[in-house]
Design a protein around this motif. Structure first.
Motif, PDB file in Angstrom:
ATOM      1  N   ARG A 293       0.815  -1.222   0.000  1.00  0.00           N
ATOM      2  CA  ARG A 293       0.000   0.000   0.000  1.00  0.00           C
ATOM      3  C   ARG A 293       0.846   1.269   0.000  1.00  0.00           C
ATOM      4  NH1 ARG A 293      -5.126  -1.399   3.879  1.00  0.00           N
ATOM      5  NH2 ARG A 293      -6.235  -2.585   2.301  1.00  0.00           N
ATOM      6  N   GLU A 294       2.026   1.208   0.598  1.00  0.00           N
ATOM      7  CA  GLU A 294       2.916   2.368   0.603  1.00  0.00           C
ATOM      8  C   GLU A 294       3.492   2.653  -0.779  1.00  0.00           C
ATOM      9  OE1 GLU A 294       5.825   1.299   3.506  1.00  0.00           O
ATOM     10  OE2 GLU A 294       4.455   1.628   5.178  1.00  0.00           O
ATOM     11  N   ARG A 295       3.341   1.733  -1.702  1.00  0.00           N
ATOM     12  CA  ARG A 295       3.966   1.850  -3.020  1.00  0.00           C
ATOM     13  C   ARG A 295       2.965   1.957  -4.166  1.00  0.00           C
ATOM     14  NH1 ARG A 295       6.855  -0.252   0.717  1.00  0.00           N
ATOM     15  NH2 ARG A 295       9.121  -0.070   0.701  1.00  0.00           N
ATOM     16  N   VAL A 296       1.710   2.173  -3.839  1.00  0.00           N
ATOM     17  CA  VAL A 296       0.683   2.291  -4.874  1.00  0.00           C
ATOM     18  C   VAL A 296      -0.167   3.539  -4.644  1.00  0.00           C
ATOM     19  CG1 VAL A 296       0.499  -0.202  -5.233  1.00  0.00           C
ATOM     20  CG2 VAL A 296      -1.052   0.916  -3.630  1.00  0.00           C
ATOM     21  N   ASP A 297      -0.818   3.965  -5.716  1.00  0.00           N
ATOM     22  CA  ASP A 297      -1.900   4.944  -5.641  1.00  0.00           C
ATOM     23  C   ASP A 297      -3.165   4.176  -5.994  1.00  0.00           C
ATOM     24  OD1 ASP A 297      -0.333   7.266  -5.090  1.00  0.00           O
ATOM     25  OD2 ASP A 297       0.252   7.317  -7.202  1.00  0.00           O
ATOM     26  N   ILE A 298      -4.218   4.346  -5.228  1.00  0.00           N
ATOM     27  CA  ILE A 298      -5.470   3.654  -5.522  1.00  0.00           C
ATOM     28  C   ILE A 298      -6.365   4.595  -6.314  1.00  0.00           C
ATOM     29  CG2 ILE A 298      -7.498   2.500  -4.568  1.00  0.00           C
ATOM     30  CD1 ILE A 298      -5.714   1.715  -2.164  1.00  0.00           C
ATOM     31  N   ASP A 299      -6.690   4.192  -7.544  1.00  0.00           N
ATOM     32  CA  ASP A 299      -7.527   5.004  -8.420  1.00  0.00           C
ATOM     33  C   ASP A 299      -8.920   5.115  -7.792  1.00  0.00           C
ATOM     34  OD1 ASP A 299      -9.635   5.319 -10.590  1.00  0.00           O
ATOM     35  OD2 ASP A 299      -7.803   5.699 -11.740  1.00  0.00           O
ATOM     36  N   PRO A 300      -9.412   6.330  -7.554  1.00  0.00           N
ATOM     37  CA  PRO A 300     -10.707   6.491  -6.881  1.00  0.00           C
ATOM     38  C   PRO A 300     -11.897   5.973  -7.686  1.00  0.00           C
ATOM     39  CG  PRO A 300      -9.902   8.612  -7.655  1.00  0.00           C
ATOM     40  CD  PRO A 300      -8.805   7.612  -7.894  1.00  0.00           C
TER      41      PRO A 300
END
Length: 70
Positions: free
Chosen positions: A15-22
């Motif tokens: 999770r620290e290495r991703v962006d979650i597309d809204p």
């Protein structure tokens, strides 16, 4: 810094290495990617495609006849 090992990987590490597309809820890797856009990372001296690494860490081994979508 020592090499990253499979047993060091946690959901928080990913999770620290991703962006979650809204909109799509897809986890977009912020690290290195290959020429086809797949996230890549080195763990225990092996270069992994991130979507396959996540599967192996949290589900289990990827069998020869399996297809793991990203």
């Amino acid at each position: 810094m020592s090499a990253l090992a499979l047993e060091d990987l946690t959901l928080d590490w990913f999770r620290e290495r991703v962006d979650i597309d809204p909109h799509t809820k897809c986890w977009v890797w912020r690290g290195k990617k290959n020429d086809k856009g797949y996230g890549r990372t080195w763990v225990s001296g092996k270069n992994y495609r991130v979507h396959r690494l996540i599967y192996e860490c949290f589900v289990g081994p990827i069998l020869l006849d399996m297809v793991i979508d990203h």
